[in-house]
Scaffold this motif. Structure first.
Motif, mmCIF file in Angstrom:
data_model
loop_
_atom_site.group_PDB
_atom_site.id
_atom_site.type_symbol
_atom_site.label_atom_id
_atom_site.label_comp_id
_atom_site.label_asym_id
_atom_site.label_seq_id
_atom_site.Cartn_x
_atom_site.Cartn_y
_atom_site.Cartn_z
ATOM 1 N N VAL A 1 0.645 -1.468 0.230
ATOM 2 C CA VAL A 1 0.130 0.165 0.539
ATOM 3 C C VAL A 1 0.719 1.247 0.017
ATOM 4 O O VAL A 1 0.431 2.194 -0.202
ATOM 5 C CB VAL A 1 -0.985 -0.082 1.767
ATOM 6 C CG1 VAL A 1 -2.112 1.327 1.440
ATOM 7 C CG2 VAL A 1 -2.206 -1.224 0.800
ATOM 8 N N ILE A 2 1.650 1.650 0.524
ATOM 9 C CA ILE A 2 2.820 1.934 0.938
ATOM 10 C C ILE A 2 3.798 2.041 -0.262
ATOM 11 O O ILE A 2 4.932 0.667 -0.313
ATOM 12 C CB ILE A 2 3.261 2.556 2.173
ATOM 13 C CG1 ILE A 2 2.630 2.780 3.391
ATOM 14 C CG2 ILE A 2 4.738 3.295 2.331
ATOM 15 C CD1 ILE A 2 2.563 2.939 4.340
ATOM 16 N N GLU A 3 4.044 3.113 -1.060
ATOM 17 C CA GLU A 3 5.769 3.566 -1.815
ATOM 18 C C GLU A 3 6.169 4.661 -1.309
ATOM 19 O O GLU A 3 6.352 4.973 -1.163
ATOM 20 C CB GLU A 3 5.647 3.045 -3.470
ATOM 21 C CG GLU A 3 4.432 2.344 -4.191
ATOM 22 C CD GLU A 3 5.199 0.876 -4.389
ATOM 23 O OE1 GLU A 3 6.829 0.974 -4.237
ATOM 24 O OE2 GLU A 3 4.453 0.161 -5.341
ATOM 25 N N PHE A 4 7.991 4.537 -1.979
ATOM 26 C CA PHE A 4 8.027 5.283 -2.114
ATOM 27 C C PHE A 4 7.622 6.628 -3.040
ATOM 28 O O PHE A 4 8.070 6.610 -3.596
ATOM 29 C CB PHE A 4 10.395 5.114 -2.152
ATOM 30 C CG PHE A 4 10.842 4.155 -1.615
ATOM 31 C CD1 PHE A 4 10.852 4.691 -0.408
ATOM 32 C CD2 PHE A 4 11.083 3.570 -2.289
ATOM 33 C CE1 PHE A 4 11.870 4.704 0.757
ATOM 34 C CE2 PHE A 4 12.219 2.422 -1.293
ATOM 35 C CZ PHE A 4 12.201 2.799 0.240
ATOM 36 N N THR A 5 7.735 7.973 -2.033
ATOM 37 C CA THR A 5 7.298 8.875 -2.844
ATOM 38 C C THR A 5 8.098 9.232 -4.080
ATOM 39 O O THR A 5 7.115 10.099 -5.038
ATOM 40 C CB THR A 5 7.153 10.195 -2.245
ATOM 41 O OG1 THR A 5 6.513 10.210 -0.761
ATOM 42 C CG2 THR A 5 6.440 11.494 -2.099
ATOM 43 N N ASN A 6 8.866 9.206 -4.439
ATOM 44 C CA ASN A 6 8.819 9.064 -5.541
ATOM 45 C C ASN A 6 9.393 8.735 -6.416
ATOM 46 O O ASN A 6 9.316 8.919 -8.507
ATOM 47 C CB ASN A 6 10.646 9.850 -5.542
ATOM 48 C CG ASN A 6 11.317 8.780 -5.279
ATOM 49 O OD1 ASN A 6 11.700 7.682 -4.893
ATOM 50 N ND2 ASN A 6 13.632 9.118 -5.077
ATOM 51 N N LEU A 7 8.685 7.322 -6.943
ATOM 52 C CA LEU A 7 8.010 6.434 -6.895
ATOM 53 C C LEU A 7 7.205 7.220 -8.418
ATOM 54 O O LEU A 7 7.065 6.922 -9.341
ATOM 55 C CB LEU A 7 7.653 5.068 -6.505
ATOM 56 C CG LEU A 7 7.175 4.390 -7.502
ATOM 57 C CD1 LEU A 7 7.879 3.615 -8.730
ATOM 58 C CD2 LEU A 7 6.056 3.151 -7.058
ATOM 59 N N TYR B 1 -0.818 11.080 0.226
ATOM 60 C CA TYR B 1 -1.308 11.283 1.157
ATOM 61 C C TYR B 1 0.619 10.878 1.428
ATOM 62 O O TYR B 1 1.330 9.487 1.190
ATOM 63 C CB TYR B 1 -2.207 9.715 2.381
ATOM 64 C CG TYR B 1 -3.340 10.369 2.091
ATOM 65 C CD1 TYR B 1 -3.776 10.006 1.211
ATOM 66 C CD2 TYR B 1 -3.815 10.502 4.106
ATOM 67 C CE1 TYR B 1 -5.388 10.220 1.715
ATOM 68 C CE2 TYR B 1 -4.761 10.915 3.843
ATOM 69 C CZ TYR B 1 -6.194 11.060 2.913
ATOM 70 O OH TYR B 1 -7.262 10.981 2.916
ATOM 71 N N SER B 2 0.881 12.104 2.100
ATOM 72 C CA SER B 2 2.513 11.449 1.999
ATOM 73 C C SER B 2 3.341 11.672 3.600
ATOM 74 O O SER B 2 2.799 12.348 4.247
ATOM 75 C CB SER B 2 3.453 12.692 0.686
ATOM 76 O OG SER B 2 3.013 12.888 -0.544
ATOM 77 N N PHE B 3 4.245 11.209 3.711
ATOM 78 C CA PHE B 3 4.844 11.178 4.616
ATOM 79 C C PHE B 3 5.887 10.719 5.454
ATOM 80 O O PHE B 3 6.157 9.986 4.197
ATOM 81 C CB PHE B 3 3.798 10.595 6.001
ATOM 82 C CG PHE B 3 3.818 8.790 5.952
ATOM 83 C CD1 PHE B 3 2.676 9.181 5.400
ATOM 84 C CD2 PHE B 3 4.560 8.304 6.715
ATOM 85 C CE1 PHE B 3 2.244 7.591 5.603
ATOM 86 C CE2 PHE B 3 4.025 6.872 7.089
ATOM 87 C CZ PHE B 3 3.013 6.673 5.878
ATOM 88 N N SER B 4 6.608 10.693 6.304
ATOM 89 C CA SER B 4 8.068 10.652 6.359
ATOM 90 C C SER B 4 8.089 9.158 7.713
ATOM 91 O O SER B 4 7.506 9.622 8.564
ATOM 92 C CB SER B 4 9.721 12.056 7.056
ATOM 93 O OG SER B 4 9.928 12.419 6.366
ATOM 94 N N THR B 5 8.460 8.335 7.820
ATOM 95 C CA THR B 5 9.103 6.811 8.596
ATOM 96 C C THR B 5 9.892 6.957 9.326
ATOM 97 O O THR B 5 10.541 8.203 9.637
ATOM 98 C CB THR B 5 9.391 5.723 7.562
ATOM 99 O OG1 THR B 5 10.854 5.953 7.164
ATOM 100 C CG2 THR B 5 8.446 5.069 6.484
ATOM 101 N N LYS B 6 9.466 6.192 10.447
ATOM 102 C CA LYS B 6 10.489 7.064 11.525
ATOM 103 C C LYS B 6 11.809 7.195 11.205
ATOM 104 O O LYS B 6 13.039 7.273 12.001
ATOM 105 C CB LYS B 6 10.053 5.881 12.681
ATOM 106 C CG LYS B 6 8.798 6.019 13.584
ATOM 107 C CD LYS B 6 8.270 5.492 14.824
ATOM 108 C CE LYS B 6 7.165 6.121 15.714
ATOM 109 N NZ LYS B 6 6.337 4.459 15.743
ATOM 110 N N GLY B 7 12.502 5.867 10.595
ATOM 111 C CA GLY B 7 13.820 5.860 9.795
ATOM 112 C C GLY B 7 13.949 6.494 8.491
ATOM 113 O O GLY B 7 15.235 6.800 8.325
#
Ligand code: AMP
Length: 456
Positions: free
Chosen positions: A67-73, A90-96
């Motif tokens: 369901v989640i991919e890197f935004t730049n894809l 719906y973009s966000f940064s993960t804890k990493g």
């Protein structure tokens, strides 16, 4: 010595923490998202069955992607100037610290998987299908959700327009088989990057000359994504659009022949289609064929919302770092199919009904009934029960309500004797049979009354 240790309350030297203020708990999902309750699943199940059958019939194999991919894809694949990427992700940064997005559509993720897993060496075309949720931060309204469900197919590695026609045929057939018969397929060709460059220039100079008459968004689109002006639904832009140059008049020879052949195939398939010169679809990756399918029986002033959309994307795989791979795909909006089916009173999936009810009385019989239920169920007989109820009367009431043909009664005596009572609910007759033979006895009786037994 005191027997019990004295409990001394510790006195904290730290200042007392302020009482945490609890945020109000909203008992609802975020805007534009919803639960699909059991009562609606009969429609969803019908959509799932029809779509999966079509996929199997046309030789497509299932793929599931995250369901989640890197935004730049999505930025690279779908395009940075598109509404989806610019406004709706719906973009966000993960804890990493990874920059990720909830998928707004499937094609970019599938293209990524195609490259990653070296599918280019598989026999072509690679035919994949998917279904699942996507997320778009759009303004919710009827038929438009922020969590939406799509089913779609992608054929990778084939450039012949016959596969474009087959894609339209599949989408059209799915919609038709769901009982939505009055639809129209709108098609267009937006050409390849070579002929589109020319067309784009023509379009820009045309719209430049009408700049004052365009809406604010389209003034911006003029710089970034002029083709999208053709997609604008604002009244003032509609008027300007009417006289804009049309892409099919500016196709290169290859794209022209491709489109001509596609239309011939559609005619052969007797699929009702219309040319729509404004159809560009919102995403950057499309080349040549684009199409959408709409319900035709729109009430006056009803907003036109597509049931399906798709097209060719010959440049996407290469753009993402793979080998040049022509490809084409489509997606149907499952939410919209369900709502159209409801509107039309279309056929939905009917859950199989139990013909047998298993009642028990007494703690020993209750224990035995669990195993008996399993035995019947494993042999393909659909059994209903109400094990939580103690009295036989109330269990028989449930059996009556369900309209079963047979009720099996396992009392204390029967459980000890290794027998069970079979009650025929139509005639009211009862018979005691050997519990070991219950499956055969039930099958015999159900067959006698012509009942279809569940197959697994
Ligand atoms: P698209 O690729 O954006 O054309 O989406 C394919 C199909 O998904 C559309 O034809 C619609 O049926 C459906 N769809 C797209 N966006 C939404 C949405 N926000 N809510 C519900 N269905 C949608």
């Amino acid at each position: 010595m005191p027997l019990k240790k004295k409990i001394v309350k510790k006195v904290s030297r730290k200042p007392k923490k302020e009482k945490e203020v609890q945020e109000e708990l909203l008992l609802q999902p975020p805007r534009g998202m919803r639960d699909i309750l059991p009562k609606d699943q009969i429609y969803w199940q019908q959509v799932r069955r029809v779509t999966e059958k079509a996929a199997a019939d046309f030789g497509y194999r299932r793929i599931d992607i995250p369901v989640i991919e890197f935004t730049n894809l999505f930025v690279r694949g779908v395009g940075s100037g598109t509404d989806i990427v610019e406004k709706e992700m719906y973009s966000f940064s993960t804890k990493g610290g990874e920059k990720v997005s909830l998928r707004p559509e499937f094609t970019a993720g599938i293209a990524r998987a195609f490259i990653q897993h070296g599918m280019h060496v598989s026999p072509k075309p690679v035919k994949l299908y998917y279904s699942g949720s996507c997320y778009r931060y759009e303004r919710p309204q009827e038929g438009r959700y922020r969590e939406l469900f799509q089913f779609g197919c992608e054929a990778l590695g084939e450039q012949d327009p016959i596969i474009d026609a087959q894609m339209i045929q599949m989408a059209w057939r799915i919609i038709f088989q769901l009982g939505i018969r009055d639809v129209v397929v709108e098609v267009n060709s937006i050409g390849c990057p070579a002929c589109r460059k020319n067309y784009r220039n023509l379009l820009v100079s045309y719209f430049e000359s009408k700049r004052q008459k365009l809406c604010i968004d389209c003034k911006k689109r003029l710089e970034k994504n002029p083709l999208r002006i053709l997609d604008c639904k604002e009244d003032k832009c509609e008027q300007v659009k009417a006289n804009a140059p049309q892409s099919i008049d500016h196709l290169c020879e290859e794209c022209r022949v491709h489109f001509k052949n596609l239309l011939e195939y559609l005619e052969e398939l007797e699929i009702p289609f219309e040319l729509n010169h404004s159809l560009v679809r919102g995403l950057d990756y499309y080349t040549k064929t684009v199409f959408e399918i709409f319900p035709r029986n729109l009430e006056e002033n009803a907003k036109k919302s597509a049931l399906a959309g798709g097209g060719r994307y010959d440049g996407l795989i290469k753009m993402l770092g793979g080998e040049q791979t022509p490809a084409v795909g489509f997606a149907v909006g499952m939410d919209r199919l369900v709502s159209e089916m409801k509107k039309l009173g279309a056929k939905y999936y009917r859950e199989p009904k139990a013909k047998v009810f298993l009642a028990q009385l007494g703690s020993f019989a209750k224990k035995k009934s669990l195993k008996m239920f399993e035995g019947l169920e494993r042999s393909g007989i659909l059994v209903a029960e109400s094990f939580g109820r103690g009295s036989l009367k109330s269990q028989l009431k449930v059996a009556d309500r369900l309209g079963v043909e047979l009720t099996l009664i396992l009392g204390q005596k029967e459980a000890l004797d290794g027998t069970v009572i079979i009650k025929d609910m139509t005639s009211g007759t009862q018979e005691v049979v050997d519990a070991q033979k219950i499956v055969d006895e039930v099958k015999k009786r159900l067959k006698m009354t012509g009942t279809i037994i569940k197959t697994i």
